[in-house]
Design an enzyme around this catalytic site. Structure first.
Site, PDB file in Angstrom:
ATOM      1  N   TYR A 263      23.801  34.496  45.702  1.00 52.37           N
ATOM      2  CA  TYR A 263      24.029  33.052  45.709  1.00 52.37           C
ATOM      3  C   TYR A 263      22.709  32.317  45.487  1.00 52.37           C
ATOM      4  CZ  TYR A 263      28.402  34.352  48.083  1.00 52.37           C
ATOM      5  OH  TYR A 263      29.601  34.906  48.414  1.00 52.37           O
ATOM      6  N   HIS A 271      28.948  28.851  45.262  1.00 48.79           N
ATOM      7  CA  HIS A 271      29.643  30.080  44.893  1.00 48.79           C
ATOM      8  C   HIS A 271      28.596  31.093  44.404  1.00 48.79           C
ATOM      9  CE1 HIS A 271      33.741  28.681  45.314  1.00 48.79           C
ATOM     10  NE2 HIS A 271      33.427  27.575  44.664  1.00 48.79           N
ATOM     11  N   LYS A 302      31.421  35.361  37.578  1.00 48.07           N
ATOM     12  CA  LYS A 302      30.088  35.797  37.959  1.00 48.07           C
ATOM     13  C   LYS A 302      29.520  36.672  36.845  1.00 48.07           C
ATOM     14  CE  LYS A 302      31.358  35.786  42.820  1.00 48.07           C
ATOM     15  NZ  LYS A 302      32.522  34.939  42.525  1.00 48.07           N
TER      16      LYS A 302
END
Length: 331
Positions: A263, A271, A302
């Protein structure tokens, strides 16, 4: 920011309890400290005494990964204590009698605080019910006959005499219902003797830490070269240290298929941006790992980050950590 971190680091030493091969932090102030200043979030693993069957929101202690424990020790802000050996040594040694007395006084203090809070809450609820009963009695004094209708309470003379004889022999009791005093439900008097008034049950006091007993460093102090910690952290520790030095927060990434979720700040506010895995410098990275991790990371919004440490010449000192990022763009 760096001056604030260094000042905070000099003021506090976090106790990491090693219990059955797990690294746990029990003090909530320590948990706040390592999260705020060092980006170590860890995982809550304990159940709260008031709700022992919970399975969604857990409480203290927090469990650290071996890499996280080693990182905090290497930074000089924590030490690892063999909790079982340390407590047994303290409890059996006459030299720690003042510490034991201080711990007992600490528990008594917690008990008194809990009792005071319990009595204040009980008085507040009693006053609330008293006001409701008074309001209910005022409403019950209103006339029951309206528009010439018969009062439902008017019955024959014989039944009135019988009822008055019963009420004179044993007064009627009422218990407040869930809806307040205006719906009080009559309870028939019991022929047996009135039960004794029960003493209030005080809330249980379960301290989350034995810090008054362990104010000084433990007798069995482990250093950053703790063999168990180092063996578990050997593979992915360089990558974690590399990310931590750049201000990233990390959490266990198993639910996303990686070693860490990375993070840019506190996970309460951001997020995760990366799904991270660590490899050896000479280790061959299977192409299938790159494809599956890249696609999985993209599916959860991600990027897949993987890295390795290149050992320096001679094998001593810190090596160079290189990281690469993969994102699945399309087919």
């Amino acid at each position: 920011m760096s001056a604030t971190v260094s000042a905070a680091a000099g003021e506090r030493q976090v106790r990491i309890s090693r219990i059955a091969g797990r690294y746990l932090v029990f003090d909530i102030d320590d948990v706040i400290f390592i999260r705020r200043y060092h980006g170590v979030c860890a995982v809550l693993t304990g159940t709260m005494p008031q709700n022992p069957t919970q399975n969604l929101f857990l409480g203290l202690p927090v469990e650290l990964q071996a890499e996280e424990a080693k990182l905090l020790v290497d930074k000089g802000v924590a030490y690892i204590a063999d909790e079982l050996a340390d407590h047994l040594a303290r409890l059996s040694s006459p030299a720690f009698e003042p510490a034991r007395k201080a711990y007992r006084e600490h528990l008594k203090h917690l008990r008194r605080n809990a009792q005071q809070a319990f009595e204040e809450e009980k008085a507040r609820v009693a006053a609330l019910h008293k006001d409701k009963r008074a309001a209910g009695k005022k409403r019950s004094k209103k006339p029951a006959v309206e528009g010439g209708e018969a009062n439902p309470k008017v019955v024959t003379e014989g039944s009135v005499a019988t009822a008055s004889a019963e009420t004179s022999s044993a007064p009627e009791e009422t218990t407040p219902s869930l809806f307040g005093g205006e719906h009080d439900v009559p309870v028939p008097p019991s022929s047996s003797a009135q039960p004794k008034k029960k003493e209030p049950v005080l809330p249980a006091v379960t301290p989350t830490t034995s810090s008054p007993l362990t104010t000084t460093p433990p007798l069995s102090l482990s250093s950053g070269n703790d063999k168990t910690c180092s063996s578990f952290a050997a593979r992915s520790y360089p990558l974690l240290a590399h990310l931590s030095a750049r201000g990233y927060y990390t959490t266990p990434g198993l639910r996303f298929g990686g070693a860490f979720s990375v993070y840019p700040g506190d996970p309460f506010r951001y997020h995760a941006h990366y799904l991270a895995n660590s490899y050896g410098w000479e280790e061959k990275v299977p192409l299938l790992d790159v494809v599956t991790s890249g696609r999985l990371g993209t599916a959860v919004k991600k990027s897949f980050l993987f890295g390795a440490e290149k050992k320096p010449q001679g094998g001593e000192g810190e090596g160079e950590v290189r990281v690469f990022c993969v994102e699945w763009a399309g087919m």
